[in-house]
Design an enzyme around this catalytic site. Structure first.
Site, short mmCIF file in Angstrom:
data_model
loop_
_atom_site.label_atom_id
_atom_site.label_comp_id
_atom_site.label_asym_id
_atom_site.label_seq_id
_atom_site.Cartn_x
_atom_site.Cartn_y
_atom_site.Cartn_z
N CYS A 192 1.33 1.51 -0.68
CA CYS A 192 0.89 0.41 -1.52
C CYS A 192 -0.28 -0.28 -0.83
CB CYS A 192 2.04 -0.57 -1.75
SG CYS A 192 1.60 -1.97 -2.79
N LEU A 193 -1.35 -0.50 -1.57
CA LEU A 193 -2.52 -1.16 -1.00
C LEU A 193 -2.19 -2.58 -0.53
CD1 LEU A 193 -5.27 0.03 -3.50
CD2 LEU A 193 -4.70 0.98 -1.24
N GLY B 10 -3.96 3.75 -7.77
CA GLY B 10 -3.61 2.76 -8.78
C GLY B 10 -3.79 1.37 -8.20
N HIS C 22 4.40 -3.97 -10.09
CA HIS C 22 3.54 -5.07 -9.66
C HIS C 22 3.40 -6.12 -10.76
CE1 HIS C 22 2.12 -4.02 -5.69
NE2 HIS C 22 1.80 -2.80 -6.08
N HIS D 91 5.04 2.34 -10.48
CA HIS D 91 4.71 1.51 -9.32
C HIS D 91 3.82 0.34 -9.74
CE1 HIS D 91 3.53 1.01 -4.95
NE2 HIS D 91 2.52 0.40 -5.55
N GLU D 92 2.80 0.62 -10.55
CA GLU D 92 1.87 -0.44 -10.98
C GLU D 92 2.56 -1.42 -11.94
OE1 GLU D 92 -0.63 -0.72 -9.18
OE2 GLU D 92 -0.54 1.30 -8.35
N GLN E 90 -2.58 -7.69 -7.56
CA GLN E 90 -2.99 -7.29 -6.22
C GLN E 90 -4.38 -7.83 -5.86
OE1 GLN E 90 -1.81 -2.97 -6.94
NE2 GLN E 90 -1.50 -3.22 -4.73
#
Length: 167
Positions: free
Chosen positions: A93-94, A45, A139, A135-136, A50
């Site tokens: 997480c990226l 994702g 963000h 999670h997304e 991000q």
């Protein structure tokens, strides 16, 4: 398309709530670039903040590592309801590379969003798809996994992050 640079913590844009956005040629192209970036990372994702765009857009493909790709694009997602069952597990997480943190999330959500063609959509997501979408959406609300930790767990996560990302 293009692979975009992914912002990493503590970039302030990652803590900024995002504004609604319409699907346009430009935002659809951004979504495609985000998918390319997510696959290259490799993640499951990716949210627009991000990659430096403070808009309510995220992409997700929870199955591609185990089967054929099934990319999804979500404009202006809203969680309408959460199931009562939860699961606690490691989330990466990226934007916080090199560590995972244990986060508790609902294992079922009912979600409303607009697709890339501008059509309203609703669906119930379960299991990993529900966890990934939450999670997304965090963000998009300016919330990182670090923000969901107790002070002690956050301190441990930040020490691990520093160690994992030291030059």
């Amino acid at each position: 398309m293009a692979v975009l640079p992914v912002l990493t913590w503590p970039d302030a844009r990652l803590s900024t709530p995002c504004v609604p956005v319409l699907p346009t040629d430009a935002t659809r192209a951004l979504a495609q670039d985000m998918l390319d970036t997510m696959y290259a990372a490799p993640g499951r994702g990716l949210a627009a903040p991000q990659v430096g765009h403070l808009i309510r857009l995220f992409v997700m493909d929870v199955t591609w590592k185990d089967g054929p790709p099934a990319p999804r694009i979500f404009f202006n997602p809203v969680i309408l309801s959460r199931g009562t069952a939860t699961a606690t597990g490691p989330e990466g997480c990226l934007s916080i590379p090199g560590i995972t943190t244990d986060i508790t999330r609902a294992t079922e959500i009912h979600l409303r969003w607009t697709d890339a063609e501008g059509r309203p959509q609703e669906d119930t997501l379960t299991g990993f798809a529900a966890i990934c979408a939450q999670h997304e959406i965090d963000h998009l609300d300016g919330i990182l996994t670090l923000d969901r930790l107790s002070p002690a767990a956050r301190a441990r996560a930040l020490a691990a992050y520093d160690a994992a990302n030291a030059p």
